[in-house]
Design a protein around this motif. Structure first.
Motif, PDB file in Angstrom:
ATOM      1  N   GLU A 217      11.111 -18.928 -10.151  1.00 24.03           N
ATOM      2  CA  GLU A 217      11.293 -17.548  -9.675  1.00 24.03           C
ATOM      3  C   GLU A 217      12.714 -17.066  -9.942  1.00 24.03           C
ATOM      4  N   ALA A 218      13.701 -17.926  -9.719  1.00 25.87           N
ATOM      5  CA  ALA A 218      15.093 -17.552  -9.965  1.00 25.87           C
ATOM      6  C   ALA A 218      15.350 -17.343 -11.462  1.00 25.87           C
ATOM      7  N   GLN A 220      13.153 -16.330 -13.649  1.00 25.18           N
ATOM      8  CA  GLN A 220      12.538 -15.057 -14.023  1.00 25.18           C
ATOM      9  C   GLN A 220      13.387 -13.878 -13.564  1.00 25.18           C
ATOM     10  N   ARG A 221      13.997 -13.989 -12.374  1.00 25.66           N
ATOM     11  CA  ARG A 221      14.882 -12.920 -11.910  1.00 25.66           C
ATOM     12  C   ARG A 221      16.073 -12.760 -12.845  1.00 25.66           C
ATOM     13  N   LEU A 222      16.623 -13.872 -13.291  1.00 25.94           N
ATOM     14  CA  LEU A 222      17.766 -13.803 -14.196  1.00 25.94           C
ATOM     15  C   LEU A 222      17.375 -13.134 -15.509  1.00 25.94           C
ATOM     16  N   ARG A 223      16.164 -13.393 -15.972  1.00 26.06           N
ATOM     17  CA  ARG A 223      15.695 -12.757 -17.206  1.00 26.06           C
ATOM     18  C   ARG A 223      15.485 -11.259 -17.016  1.00 26.06           C
ATOM     19  N   ASN A 224      15.073 -10.875 -15.817  1.00 23.16           N
ATOM     20  CA  ASN A 224      14.806  -9.456 -15.562  1.00 23.16           C
ATOM     21  C   ASN A 224      16.049  -8.689 -15.131  1.00 23.16           C
ATOM     22  N   GLU A 225      16.940  -9.369 -14.400  1.00 23.13           N
ATOM     23  CA  GLU A 225      18.125  -8.708 -13.859  1.00 23.13           C
ATOM     24  C   GLU A 225      19.346  -9.589 -14.103  1.00 23.13           C
ATOM     25  N   SER A 227      22.803 -11.414 -14.112  1.00 19.83           N
ATOM     26  CA  SER A 227      23.682 -11.673 -12.968  1.00 19.83           C
ATOM     27  C   SER A 227      25.135 -11.726 -13.414  1.00 19.83           C
ATOM     28  N   SER A 232      24.174 -15.719 -18.559  1.00 15.47           N
ATOM     29  CA  SER A 232      22.903 -15.334 -19.176  1.00 15.47           C
ATOM     30  C   SER A 232      22.297 -16.459 -20.013  1.00 15.47           C
ATOM     31  N   GLU A 259      23.983 -15.237  -3.183  1.00 13.86           N
ATOM     32  CA  GLU A 259      23.121 -14.525  -4.135  1.00 13.86           C
ATOM     33  C   GLU A 259      21.724 -15.124  -4.216  1.00 13.86           C
ATOM     34  N   THR A 260      21.635 -16.450  -4.258  1.00 17.00           N
ATOM     35  CA  THR A 260      20.326 -17.106  -4.375  1.00 17.00           C
ATOM     36  C   THR A 260      20.291 -18.308  -3.423  1.00 17.00           C
TER      37      THR A 260
END
Length: 278
Positions: A217-218, A220-225, A227, A232, A259-260
């Motif tokens: 999940e983390a 996928q979040r990095l790929r979408n948003e 940080s 990256s 953050e996570t």
């Protein structure tokens, strides 16, 4: 017993003796290794090595006194057991050994007597970034040759390859979340099963499932948003994500926990450490 019977029995007795000796050696080996490591840990840490840590691994100064002492003991075992090989003219000095060993052993710090990277056979050190040839599949049986300039690599065959100048640069700022040595030794931990897949060994199916869920999940979040905290490059795949967040865990733990928090908790459990308290 007849003479013929005695003659026939001799090879069997010799075989039994050899087998017994081999089994005894295998049984004794862990005990002998443990005893040797205990001797290494008990040795005084050289003053020159302490100066190297202050100069090249300032992160050590954050550690509580107990953990600093444990780290120094781990470093002595690591240097005694792991061969360093200089490449392209790189000299292997105590400065190189202690600096790299300190970063490697930070990942083992949560354990009193770790197994010290059992799959790791040697550390290859280049003076600067090195070039590696790779092949990229194109489909239909075709591949494309590519050349990459790298600061570090971790191989499943038991080698870590590092650029010395990048190791020094990565250790110089212990709060930037970028450290190639921590990154590559995290891959070694990940390669406990022979491959780097972003799933280091966890002690139960429930913990393995939780790790996979939190990390995927983390990722996928990095790929979408993107940080500002997690590089990256960690979005490349699960293995790189694990190595990148390990860098942040040790160098910017409070920001990672904010953050996570779920990722931070998984790493804290894996490494048996809570660097937000340092």
């Amino acid at each position: 017993m007849t003479i013929a019977g005695v003659s026939a029995a001799v090879p069997m007795l010799l075989l039994a003796a050899v087998t017994f000796a081999a089994v005894a050696a295998l049984v004794a080996q862990p005990w002998l290794i443990a005893r040797q490591r205990a001797r290494l840990r008990a040795k005084p840490f050289p003053a020159a090595w302490r100066r190297i840590l202050r100069r090249h691994v300032p992160l050590v100064a954050r550690l509580p006194t107990e953990l600093q002492l444990r780290l120094k003991a781990h470093i002595q075992v690591f240097i005694a057991e792991k061969p360093f090989v200089g490449c392209r003219g790189q000299r292997i000095t105590d400065e190189v050994r202690v600096t790299i060993a300190a970063h490697a052993c930070l990942l083992l710090l949560g354990h009193q007597r770790p197994d010290c990277y059992p799959r790791l056979r040697q550390i290859l050190v280049y003076p600067h970034a090195f070039v590696a040839d790779r092949e990229r599949p194109l489909g239909a049986g075709l591949v494309q040759a590519q050349r990459h300039t790298l600061a570090g690599e971790s191989w499943t065959q038991g080698q870590v390859i590092l650029s010395w100048s990048d190791v020094v640069a990565g250790g110089a700022d212990p709060a930037d979340g970028r450290n190639v040595a921590l990154h590559e030794f995290a891959h070694q931990i990940d390669q406990d099963s022979g491959v780097a897949d972003g799933r280091p060994w966890r002690p139960s199916p429930a913990k393995r499932r939780r790790w996979a869920k939190v990390m995927s999940e983390a990722l996928q979040r990095l790929r979408n948003e993107p940080s500002t905290l997690i590089d990256s490059y960690g979005a490349s795949d699960s293995a790189e994500f694990f190595a990148v967040v390990t860098e942040v865990f040790f160098e910017r733990p409070r920001e990672l926990a904010a953050e996570t928090p779920a990722v931070y908790d998984e790493l804290a459990e894996l490494y048996h450490l809570n660097p937000t308290e340092w």
